[in-house]
Design a protein around this motif. Structure first.
Motif, PDB file in Angstrom:
ATOM      1  N   GLU A  61       9.816   4.970   2.150  1.00  0.00           N
ATOM      2  CA  GLU A  61      10.264   6.165   2.861  1.00  0.00           C
ATOM      3  C   GLU A  61       9.134   7.152   3.072  1.00  0.00           C
ATOM      4  OE1 GLU A  61      13.769   9.584   2.439  1.00  0.00           O
ATOM      5  OE2 GLU A  61      13.711   7.865   1.095  1.00  0.00           O
ATOM      6  N   THR A  62       8.221   7.270   2.111  1.00  0.00           N
ATOM      7  CA  THR A  62       7.118   8.228   2.227  1.00  0.00           C
ATOM      8  C   THR A  62       6.083   7.784   3.256  1.00  0.00           C
ATOM      9  OG1 THR A  62       5.948   7.127   0.408  1.00  0.00           O
ATOM     10  CG2 THR A  62       7.366   8.995  -0.154  1.00  0.00           C
ATOM     11  N   LEU A  63       5.996   6.482   3.498  1.00  0.00           N
ATOM     12  CA  LEU A  63       4.995   5.957   4.434  1.00  0.00           C
ATOM     13  C   LEU A  63       5.547   5.801   5.853  1.00  0.00           C
ATOM     14  CD1 LEU A  63       2.087   4.986   4.642  1.00  0.00           C
ATOM     15  CD2 LEU A  63       2.839   2.712   3.897  1.00  0.00           C
ATOM     16  N   ALA A  64       6.866   5.798   5.999  1.00  0.00           N
ATOM     17  CA  ALA A  64       7.486   5.551   7.304  1.00  0.00           C
ATOM     18  C   ALA A  64       7.003   6.514   8.385  1.00  0.00           C
ATOM     19  CB  ALA A  64       9.004   5.610   7.167  1.00  0.00           C
ATOM     20  N   PRO A  65       6.956   7.852   8.147  1.00  0.00           N
ATOM     21  CA  PRO A  65       6.473   8.752   9.209  1.00  0.00           C
ATOM     22  C   PRO A  65       5.031   8.446   9.623  1.00  0.00           C
ATOM     23  CG  PRO A  65       7.599   9.977   7.482  1.00  0.00           C
ATOM     24  CD  PRO A  65       7.406   8.600   6.956  1.00  0.00           C
ATOM     25  N   THR A  66       4.215   8.037   8.662  1.00  0.00           N
ATOM     26  CA  THR A  66       2.824   7.715   8.968  1.00  0.00           C
ATOM     27  C   THR A  66       2.732   6.506   9.886  1.00  0.00           C
ATOM     28  OG1 THR A  66       2.113   8.585   6.831  1.00  0.00           O
ATOM     29  CG2 THR A  66       0.594   7.104   7.960  1.00  0.00           C
ATOM     30  N   MET A  67       3.573   5.503   9.643  1.00  0.00           N
ATOM     31  CA  MET A  67       3.550   4.308  10.475  1.00  0.00           C
ATOM     32  C   MET A  67       4.071   4.602  11.876  1.00  0.00           C
ATOM     33  SD  MET A  67       2.051   2.488   8.432  1.00  0.00           S
ATOM     34  CE  MET A  67       1.858   1.207   9.644  1.00  0.00           C
ATOM     35  N   LEU A  68       5.047   5.502  11.986  1.00  0.00           N
ATOM     36  CA  LEU A  68       5.519   5.896  13.306  1.00  0.00           C
ATOM     37  C   LEU A  68       4.409   6.602  14.077  1.00  0.00           C
ATOM     38  CD1 LEU A  68       9.135   7.190  12.522  1.00  0.00           C
ATOM     39  CD2 LEU A  68       8.480   5.052  13.616  1.00  0.00           C
ATOM     40  N   GLN A  69       3.685   7.480  13.405  1.00  0.00           N
ATOM     41  CA  GLN A  69       2.561   8.166  14.045  1.00  0.00           C
ATOM     42  C   GLN A  69       1.501   7.155  14.478  1.00  0.00           C
ATOM     43  OE1 GLN A  69      -0.389   9.909  11.592  1.00  0.00           O
ATOM     44  NE2 GLN A  69      -0.772  11.665  12.953  1.00  0.00           N
ATOM     45  N   HIS A  92       0.822  -1.209   0.000  1.00  0.00           N
ATOM     46  CA  HIS A  92       0.000   0.000   0.000  1.00  0.00           C
ATOM     47  C   HIS A  92       0.858   1.262   0.000  1.00  0.00           C
ATOM     48  CE1 HIS A  92      -3.776  -2.203   0.636  1.00  0.00           C
ATOM     49  NE2 HIS A  92      -3.046  -3.010   1.389  1.00  0.00           N
ATOM     50  N   THR A  93       0.219   2.375  -0.308  1.00  0.00           N
ATOM     51  CA  THR A  93       0.888   3.671  -0.374  1.00  0.00           C
ATOM     52  C   THR A  93       0.435   4.538   0.796  1.00  0.00           C
ATOM     53  OG1 THR A  93      -0.872   4.665  -1.708  1.00  0.00           O
ATOM     54  CG2 THR A  93       0.903   3.526  -2.886  1.00  0.00           C
ATOM     55  N   ARG A  94       1.007   5.709   0.857  1.00  0.00           N
ATOM     56  CA  ARG A  94       0.652   6.652   1.928  1.00  0.00           C
ATOM     57  C   ARG A  94      -0.830   6.992   1.883  1.00  0.00           C
ATOM     58  NH1 ARG A  94       0.404  12.212   2.657  1.00  0.00           N
ATOM     59  NH2 ARG A  94       1.054  12.935   4.738  1.00  0.00           N
ATOM     60  N   GLN A  95      -1.407   7.033   0.678  1.00  0.00           N
ATOM     61  CA  GLN A  95      -2.818   7.385   0.550  1.00  0.00           C
ATOM     62  C   GLN A  95      -3.732   6.347   1.211  1.00  0.00           C
ATOM     63  OE1 GLN A  95      -0.592   7.868  -1.959  1.00  0.00           O
ATOM     64  NE2 GLN A  95      -0.653  10.072  -1.567  1.00  0.00           N
ATOM     65  N   THR A  96      -3.289   5.081   1.215  1.00  0.00           N
ATOM     66  CA  THR A  96      -4.069   4.040   1.883  1.00  0.00           C
ATOM     67  C   THR A  96      -4.224   4.356   3.357  1.00  0.00           C
ATOM     68  OG1 THR A  96      -3.268   2.354   0.355  1.00  0.00           O
ATOM     69  CG2 THR A  96      -4.189   1.582   2.421  1.00  0.00           C
ATOM     70  N   ALA A  97      -3.150   4.861   3.956  1.00  0.00           N
ATOM     71  CA  ALA A  97      -3.150   5.099   5.395  1.00  0.00           C
ATOM     72  C   ALA A  97      -3.811   6.420   5.778  1.00  0.00           C
ATOM     73  CB  ALA A  97      -1.711   5.066   5.918  1.00  0.00           C
ATOM     74  N   VAL A  98      -3.492   7.494   5.068  1.00  0.00           N
ATOM     75  CA  VAL A  98      -3.985   8.816   5.501  1.00  0.00           C
ATOM     76  C   VAL A  98      -5.154   9.312   4.675  1.00  0.00           C
ATOM     77  CG1 VAL A  98      -1.709   9.427   6.365  1.00  0.00           C
ATOM     78  CG2 VAL A  98      -2.355  10.090   4.043  1.00  0.00           C
ATOM     79  N   GLY A  99      -5.472   8.661   3.555  1.00  0.00           N
ATOM     80  CA  GLY A  99      -6.562   9.126   2.704  1.00  0.00           C
ATOM     81  C   GLY A  99      -6.062  10.022   1.579  1.00  0.00           C
ATOM     82  N   LEU A 100      -6.987  10.445   0.734  1.00  0.00           N
ATOM     83  CA  LEU A 100      -6.652  11.306  -0.404  1.00  0.00           C
ATOM     84  C   LEU A 100      -6.903  12.766  -0.057  1.00  0.00           C
ATOM     85  CD1 LEU A 100      -8.273   9.187  -3.246  1.00  0.00           C
ATOM     86  CD2 LEU A 100      -5.828   9.476  -2.807  1.00  0.00           C
ATOM     87  N   PRO A 101      -6.043  13.675  -0.537  1.00  0.00           N
ATOM     88  CA  PRO A 101      -6.231  15.105  -0.227  1.00  0.00           C
ATOM     89  C   PRO A 101      -7.346  15.721  -1.082  1.00  0.00           C
ATOM     90  CG  PRO A 101      -4.324  14.795  -1.644  1.00  0.00           C
ATOM     91  CD  PRO A 101      -4.820  13.416  -1.307  1.00  0.00           C
ATOM     92  N   PHE A 102      -8.031  16.709  -0.501  1.00  0.00           N
ATOM     93  CA  PHE A 102      -8.992  17.512  -1.270  1.00  0.00           C
ATOM     94  C   PHE A 102      -8.983  18.924  -0.695  1.00  0.00           C
ATOM     95  CE2 PHE A 102     -11.456  15.761   2.218  1.00  0.00           C
ATOM     96  CZ  PHE A 102     -12.248  16.828   2.652  1.00  0.00           C
ATOM     97  N   ILE A 103      -9.425  19.866  -1.482  1.00  0.00           N
ATOM     98  CA  ILE A 103      -9.419  21.279  -1.083  1.00  0.00           C
ATOM     99  C   ILE A 103     -10.770  21.643  -0.481  1.00  0.00           C
ATOM    100  CG2 ILE A 103      -9.076  23.660  -1.836  1.00  0.00           C
ATOM    101  CD1 ILE A 103      -6.593  21.907  -2.014  1.00  0.00           C
ATOM    102  N   LYS A 104     -10.693  22.292   0.675  1.00  0.00           N
ATOM    103  CA  LYS A 104     -11.908  22.739   1.353  1.00  0.00           C
ATOM    104  C   LYS A 104     -11.779  24.236   1.661  1.00  0.00           C
ATOM    105  CE  LYS A 104     -14.933  21.590   5.244  1.00  0.00           C
ATOM    106  NZ  LYS A 104     -15.137  20.678   6.418  1.00  0.00           N
TER     107      LYS A 104
END
Length: 446
Positions: free
Chosen positions: A156-164, A85-97
Motif C-alpha cells: 500500500e505504501t508503494l502503490a502511489p509511487t508506482m502509479l506516478q 522492495h520498499t518505497r525507499q528503493t523507488a524514491v530514495g532515502l530522506p535527508f534534511i537540507k
C-alpha cells in the motif's frame, strides 16, 4: 451472460497474445521508440513513449523474454521485482537540507537518488566502459529497458509511487533517463489476491498487452532448449495438463510452463544418477494431483519404451518386423513415445556434428571425420523417415515428427545444408498453412 459482458469477453480474447507474439511486439516497440531522425532526436518523443504493461498468468515467460529482447536489440536491461522492495528503493532515502527563502533558513526534506534510477546509470556506465575498451561509444550504449515485475502487487505504501512511475516515468523527483523504455509486468487479479487494479488515468498512459499460455509456442521453445522428450510427449497426449490454475476447498492446484521447464532439469539429473522420480517429487514442481499422477505413470511407460524399442536399429535401417506389428496395435501414447525417442536419438546425432565424436549405433564414442559424421546423420534421417512412413504413414505421428524437426534450431541448420527429399515431401504435405509452415519457408530460403 449479458450483452455487455459478452462484448467485454470478445474484446479480451481479441487483445490476448501468446508470449512469442508479445516478445515480437516489444521488439517492434524498441525499434520504433529508439529510432531517431537526422537531427538525432527520437521520432517518438519520450513523453509519447508509453510504457508497456504485460498482464498475464504466472509462469508463462513474461520475465524470461526480457533478457532475450535486450540481447536481440543490443541494449541494456535493468530488472526489478517490486514485491521484493520498499518505497525507499523507488524514491530514495530522506535527508534534511538547509535552504534559504526570503532571508529565512528552513530545514527541507530531500531524497537521495532512487536505487532503481541509480541502477540504470550504473548499467550505462558499465556499458560505456566496455565500449571504450572493445569498440567505439554508440548511442545504444546509453539506451536500455527498465523492467518492473509484479508492478500491480506492490504494498500500500508503494502503490502511489508506482502509479506516478507509470504515469510520468519518474521515481520521486527523478526521471527515467531518455532512451530507456519501460516495460512492466503483472498478474491478473484471479491469480493473485494482492493485485491492485489500475485506474483509467494510469491505463490511458500505458500500452497493455494481455498474455495467455500457449502450448504450441511453448513446444517450439521446449524443442530449442532441450526440454526432456518425455515431457514433450506427455503434453502432446494431454495438452490440457500444460497450464492449470484451480482452487478448491483443499487449496490451490496449479501447473505452469515454468514448472515443466524446471522439472525437466531435475528429471535429467535424477535419471542420470538413477534416482527414482516419484509422484511426490513431480508434485513438488507440478502441484496438481491429476497431473503428478498422470505424468508419473507415463514416465514409467516411457522408460519401458526406451528399453523395448530399438531406436539405434531404427536409425541404422535395421528394424525387426515385430516392431511394426506391435505399433499397429499400440495406443496413441505409445506411438507418440516412439516418435519422441526417435527424435531424441536423431537430435543427439545432429548435436554431435559440432563435436569430434560419432554417437550412432550406441558404440563407444570414437573420433571420425566430419564428412563421415554428416553422411551418417543424413542416413539416420533417411532411415527414420522410412520407419515413420512404414509404421505410421502420413498420420498424426508423422505430423509430430516433421513438426519437431522444423521447430528445432539445430535441425533447421542441418536441413538447410543437408536437404532431405523425405523431409520436404512430408513437410510440404503436412505443414502448409500452419505456423510450422512459416518455419519451413525459412528453411527453404536458407
Amino acid at each position: 451472460m449479458s450483452s455487455a459482458a459478452l462484448q467485454l469477453e470478445i474484446v479480451k480474447e481479441y487483445k490476448r497474445m501468446n508470449i512469442k507474439e508479445a516478445k515480437q511486439e516489444i521488439i517492434n516497440t524498441v525499434k520504433v521508440y529508439l529510432d531517431k531522425d537526422d537531427a538525432g532526436n527520437y521520432r517518438v518523443p519520450a513523453v509519447r513513449q508509453r510504457p508497456i504493461l504485460l498482464i498475464g498468468p504466472p509462469g508463462v515467460g513474461k520475465t524470461q523474454i526480457m533478457g532475450q529482447i535486450a540481447d536481440e536489440c543490443g541494449i541494456s536491461l535493468v530488472s526489478y521485482t517490486m514485491t521484493h522492495h520498499t518505497r525507499q528503493t523507488a524514491v530514495g532515502l530522506p535527508f534534511i537540507k538547509e535552504l534559504e527563502f526570503d532571508g529565512q533558513t528552513y530545514s527541507v526534506t530531500e531524497y537521495t537518488m532512487s536505487e532503481i534510477i541509480a541502477s540504470i546509470h550504473r548499467a550505462i556506465e558499465s556499458r560505456l566502459e566496455k565500449s571504450t575498451s572493445d569498440r567505439n561509444d554508440t548511442a545504444r550504449d546509453r539506451e536500455g529497458i527498465l523492467f518492473i515485475d509484479e508492478v500491480n502487487c506492490v504494498s500500500e505504501t508503494l502503490a502511489p509511487t508506482m502509479l506516478q512511475f507509470l504515469q510520468n516515468k519518474k521515481f520521486g523527483n527523478q526521471s527515467v533517463p531518455e532512451g530507456w523504455i519501460i516495460v512492466a509486468a503483472g498478474n491478473p487479479p484471479e491469480y493473485n489476491k494482492s493485485v491492485r487494479e489500475f485506474d483509467i488515468v494510469t491505463l490511458d498512459r500505458v500500452r497493455q498487452i494481455d498474455v495467455q499460455a500457449d502450448l504450441g509456442v511453448w513446444e517450439e521453445y521446449a524443442s530449442s532448449v532441450g526440454i526432456h522428450r518425455a515431457i514433450i510427449a506427455y503434453l502432446k497426449i494431454h495438452p490440457e495438463h500444460f497450464y492449470i490454475m484451480e482452487t478448491d476447498v483443499s487449496g490451490k492446484h496449479f501447473v505452469t510452463a515454468r514448472g515443466w521447464e524446471d522439472f525437466s532439469y531435475l528429471l535429467y539429473s535424477y535419471r542420470e544418477k538413477k534416482i527414482p522420480v516419484t509422484e511426490a517429487v513431480i508434485y513438488e514442481y507440478l502441484p496438481h494431483r491429476d497431473v503428478a499422477e498422470g505424468f508419473s505413470s507415463y514416465l514409467e511407460l516411457y522408460a519401458r519404451y526406451e528399453e523395448e524399442y530399438p531406436v539405434t536399429a531404427i536409425l541404422n535401417g535395421d528394424v525387426p518386423s515385430v516392431i511394426y506389428e506391435r505399433l499397429l496395435h499400440a495406443g496413441f501414447d505409445e506411438r507418440v513415445a516412439v516418435v519422441e525417442l526417435i527424435l531424441k536419438a536423431f537430435l543427439n546425432i545432429v548435436k554431435s556434428l559440432d563435436e569430434n565424436i560419432d554417437r550412432i549405433g550406441g558404440t563407444p564414442e570414437v573420433e571420425v571425420s566430419s564428412d563421415k559424421r554428416e553422411e551418417s546423420a543424413e542416413t539416420a534421417l533417411k532411415n527414420a523417415f522410412s520407419f515413420m512412413e512404414s509404421a505410421f504413414g502420413d498420420g498424426e505421428e508423422m505430423v509430430i515428427f516433421v513438426t519437431e524437426l522444423t521447430m528445432n534450431a539445430e535441425c533447421v541448420l542441418f536441413l538447410a545444408t543437408h536437404p532431405s527429399d523425405e523431409y520436404l515431401k512430408y513437410s510440404e504435405k503436412l505443414l502448409i498453412g500452419t505456423r510450422r509452415g512459416e518455419l519451413l519457408s525459412e528453411i527453404k530460403r536458407l
